[in-house]
Scaffold this motif. Structure first.
Motif, PDB file in Angstrom:
ATOM      1  N   LEU A 144      22.568  45.970  57.783  1.00 49.66           N
ATOM      2  CA  LEU A 144      21.458  46.821  58.213  1.00 49.66           C
ATOM      3  C   LEU A 144      20.712  47.378  57.001  1.00 49.66           C
ATOM      4  O   LEU A 144      19.478  47.431  56.994  1.00 49.66           O
ATOM      5  N   GLU A 145      21.457  47.777  55.975  1.00 48.18           N
ATOM      6  CA  GLU A 145      20.830  48.273  54.749  1.00 48.18           C
ATOM      7  C   GLU A 145      19.986  47.178  54.099  1.00 48.18           C
ATOM      8  O   GLU A 145      18.876  47.440  53.618  1.00 48.18           O
ATOM      9  N   ALA A 146      20.494  45.949  54.085  1.00 44.23           N
ATOM     10  CA  ALA A 146      19.742  44.835  53.491  1.00 44.23           C
ATOM     11  C   ALA A 146      18.466  44.578  54.280  1.00 44.23           C
ATOM     12  O   ALA A 146      17.404  44.338  53.692  1.00 44.23           O
ATOM     13  N   VAL A 147      18.543  44.648  55.600  1.00 48.52           N
ATOM     14  CA  VAL A 147      17.345  44.452  56.432  1.00 48.52           C
ATOM     15  C   VAL A 147      16.343  45.571  56.169  1.00 48.52           C
ATOM     16  O   VAL A 147      15.131  45.329  56.061  1.00 48.52           O
ATOM     17  N   LYS A 148      16.808  46.807  56.073  1.00 50.22           N
ATOM     18  CA  LYS A 148      15.908  47.936  55.804  1.00 50.22           C
ATOM     19  C   LYS A 148      15.227  47.780  54.442  1.00 50.22           C
ATOM     20  O   LYS A 148      14.024  48.033  54.314  1.00 50.22           O
ATOM     21  N   ASP A 149      15.994  47.380  53.425  1.00 49.16           N
ATOM     22  CA  ASP A 149      15.414  47.186  52.102  1.00 49.16           C
ATOM     23  C   ASP A 149      14.374  46.063  52.134  1.00 49.16           C
ATOM     24  O   ASP A 149      13.293  46.186  51.539  1.00 49.16           O
ATOM     25  N   GLY A 150      14.699  44.982  52.830  1.00 51.76           N
ATOM     26  CA  GLY A 150      13.746  43.867  52.960  1.00 51.76           C
ATOM     27  C   GLY A 150      12.488  44.300  53.690  1.00 51.76           C
ATOM     28  O   GLY A 150      11.368  43.910  53.320  1.00 51.76           O
ATOM     29  N   ALA A 151      12.643  45.131  54.717  1.00 52.29           N
ATOM     30  CA  ALA A 151      11.483  45.611  55.481  1.00 52.29           C
ATOM     31  C   ALA A 151      10.611  46.514  54.613  1.00 52.29           C
ATOM     32  O   ALA A 151       9.374  46.463  54.695  1.00 52.29           O
ATOM     33  N   LYS A 152      11.244  47.352  53.778  1.00 52.62           N
ATOM     34  CA  LYS A 152      10.471  48.213  52.884  1.00 52.62           C
ATOM     35  C   LYS A 152       9.665  47.381  51.895  1.00 52.62           C
ATOM     36  O   LYS A 152       8.481  47.659  51.642  1.00 52.62           O
ATOM     37  N   ASP A 153      10.307  46.357  51.330  1.00 55.86           N
ATOM     38  CA  ASP A 153       9.599  45.484  50.386  1.00 55.86           C
ATOM     39  C   ASP A 153       8.443  44.759  51.079  1.00 55.86           C
ATOM     40  O   ASP A 153       7.340  44.659  50.531  1.00 55.86           O
ATOM     41  N   LEU A 154       8.718  44.263  52.277  1.00 56.80           N
ATOM     42  CA  LEU A 154       7.682  43.562  53.037  1.00 56.80           C
ATOM     43  C   LEU A 154       6.546  44.525  53.393  1.00 56.80           C
ATOM     44  O   LEU A 154       5.370  44.168  53.303  1.00 56.80           O
ATOM     45  N   GLY A 155       6.917  45.758  53.774  1.00 58.83           N
ATOM     46  CA  GLY A 155       5.899  46.769  54.109  1.00 58.83           C
ATOM     47  C   GLY A 155       5.018  47.082  52.912  1.00 58.83           C
ATOM     48  O   GLY A 155       3.794  47.225  53.037  1.00 58.83           O
ATOM     49  N   ALA A 156       5.639  47.177  51.720  1.00 61.43           N
ATOM     50  CA  ALA A 156       4.861  47.452  50.511  1.00 61.43           C
ATOM     51  C   ALA A 156       3.920  46.290  50.203  1.00 61.43           C
ATOM     52  O   ALA A 156       2.760  46.487  49.817  1.00 61.43           O
ATOM     53  N   VAL A 161      -1.593  44.019  50.344  1.00 60.76           N
ATOM     54  CA  VAL A 161      -2.526  42.977  50.785  1.00 60.76           C
ATOM     55  C   VAL A 161      -3.670  43.594  51.577  1.00 60.76           C
ATOM     56  O   VAL A 161      -4.827  43.219  51.413  1.00 60.76           O
ATOM     57  N   VAL A 162      -3.379  44.557  52.421  1.00 57.39           N
ATOM     58  CA  VAL A 162      -4.415  45.187  53.239  1.00 57.39           C
ATOM     59  C   VAL A 162      -5.358  46.003  52.367  1.00 57.39           C
ATOM     60  O   VAL A 162      -6.577  45.967  52.546  1.00 57.39           O
ATOM     61  N   GLU A 163      -4.847  46.729  51.393  1.00 54.06           N
ATOM     62  CA  GLU A 163      -5.681  47.600  50.576  1.00 54.06           C
ATOM     63  C   GLU A 163      -6.460  46.822  49.517  1.00 54.06           C
ATOM     64  O   GLU A 163      -7.611  47.145  49.222  1.00 54.06           O
ATOM     65  N   HIS A 164      -5.827  45.838  48.913  1.00 57.48           N
ATOM     66  CA  HIS A 164      -6.482  45.074  47.839  1.00 57.48           C
ATOM     67  C   HIS A 164      -6.285  43.578  48.096  1.00 57.48           C
ATOM     68  O   HIS A 164      -5.462  42.942  47.428  1.00 57.48           O
ATOM     69  N   LYS A 167      -6.906  41.212  44.894  1.00 53.61           N
ATOM     70  CA  LYS A 167      -5.830  41.302  43.910  1.00 53.61           C
ATOM     71  C   LYS A 167      -4.590  40.571  44.416  1.00 53.61           C
ATOM     72  O   LYS A 167      -3.939  39.849  43.655  1.00 53.61           O
ATOM     73  N   ALA A 168      -4.273  40.686  45.697  1.00 55.13           N
ATOM     74  CA  ALA A 168      -3.111  40.017  46.280  1.00 55.13           C
ATOM     75  C   ALA A 168      -3.304  38.513  46.248  1.00 55.13           C
ATOM     76  O   ALA A 168      -2.370  37.749  45.965  1.00 55.13           O
ATOM     77  N   ALA A 169      -4.520  38.064  46.546  1.00 60.57           N
ATOM     78  CA  ALA A 169      -4.808  36.626  46.522  1.00 60.57           C
ATOM     79  C   ALA A 169      -4.701  36.079  45.106  1.00 60.57           C
ATOM     80  O   ALA A 169      -4.205  34.966  44.890  1.00 60.57           O
ATOM     81  N   LYS A 170      -5.196  36.837  44.135  1.00 56.78           N
ATOM     82  CA  LYS A 170      -5.136  36.411  42.734  1.00 56.78           C
ATOM     83  C   LYS A 170      -3.679  36.330  42.285  1.00 56.78           C
ATOM     84  O   LYS A 170      -3.303  35.365  41.610  1.00 56.78           O
TER      85      LYS A 170
END
Length: 176
Positions: A144-156, A161-164, A167-170
Motif C-alpha cells: 500500500l505504501e508503494a502504491v501511495k508513493d507511486g500515486a504521488k509521483d504520478l500526481g506530480a 504536464v497540466v501546468e507546463h 516543458k513536459a513535452a520537451k
C-alpha cells in the motif's frame, strides 16, 4: 573331572546354590488361595493411585510439568504478534502433534499426556496463525505504501504536464 581349580569349586558348590536360591523364588511365584480370591472393588482414588499412569509414576508427573509450557503459550496471547517467534511456535505445533499421536501408540496409553500435548498443539497453532496474519498485514502495508508513493509521483507528473505542457513535452523528447 577337570584340572581347573575354579571349575571344581563351581561344580562342588552348584548343588548348594540350587537348593538355597531356587526355593525362595518358587515360593514367591506360587499362587495362594488369597491370590485366587476375588478382589474387592477399589475406590476412584485407589484406582488412580494404583494405575500404571497414576501419581506414583513419571507418566503422571511429566504431563503435570508440561502444562507449564501450555500455560506459558496461553499467556503469550497477550503479547503483540510482532514479538512472537514463528519458528518457536511452529516447533510447539509439531511437538504437540507428534506426541499426541505417540501417546496413543505407547503402552500404557496415557490420555492425560495426550491431552496436554493436544493443548500444546492448539496453543502453538493459534500463535503461528497470529504471526502469519501479522506478517501478511505488514506485506500488505508495504504494498500500500508503494502504491501511495507511486500515486504521488504520478500526481506530480500529471500536475507538471497540466501546468507546463511545453516543458513536459520537451523533457519527454516530443517535437512539435
Amino acid at each position: 573331572m577337570s584340572f581347573k581349580p575354579g571349575a571344581r569349586l563351581f561344580q562342588a558348590g552348584r548343588g548348594i546354590f540350587r537348593t538355597q536360591f531356587r526355593q525362595p523364588f518358587a515360593r514367591r511365584n506360587a499362587s495362594t488361595a488369597a491370590d485366587t480370591a476375588p478382589k474387592e472393588e477399589l475406590s476412584g482414588f485407589a484406582k488412580l493411585w494404583n494405575s500404571p499412569v497414576g501419581p506414583k509414576t513419571v507418566h503422571f508427573w511429566a504431563p503435570i510439568m508440561k502444562w507449564g509450557v501450555v500455560i506459558a503459550g496461553i499467556s503469550d496471547l497477550a503479547r503483540p504478534a510482532e514479538n512472537l517467534s514463528l519458528s518457536q511456535n511452529a516447533s510447539l505445533v509439531a511437538t504437540g502433534l507428534i506426541w499426541t499421536r505417540w501417546c496413543f501408540v505407547i503402552r500404557p496409553q496415557n490420555y492425560f499426556l495426550a491431552t496436554v500435548n493436544f493443548f500444546l498443539f492448539l496453543t502453538g497453532a493459534t500463535q503461528v496463525t497470529r504471526v502469519i496474519m501479522y506478517q501478511q498485514s505488514k506485506k500488505n502495508e508495504n504494498a500500500l505504501e508503494a502504491v501511495k508513493d507511486g500515486a504521488k509521483d504520478l500526481g506530480a507528473t500529471v500536475k507538471e504536464v497540466v501546468e507546463h505542457p511545453e516543458k513536459a513535452a520537451k523533457n519527454a523528447g516530443i517535437k512539435n
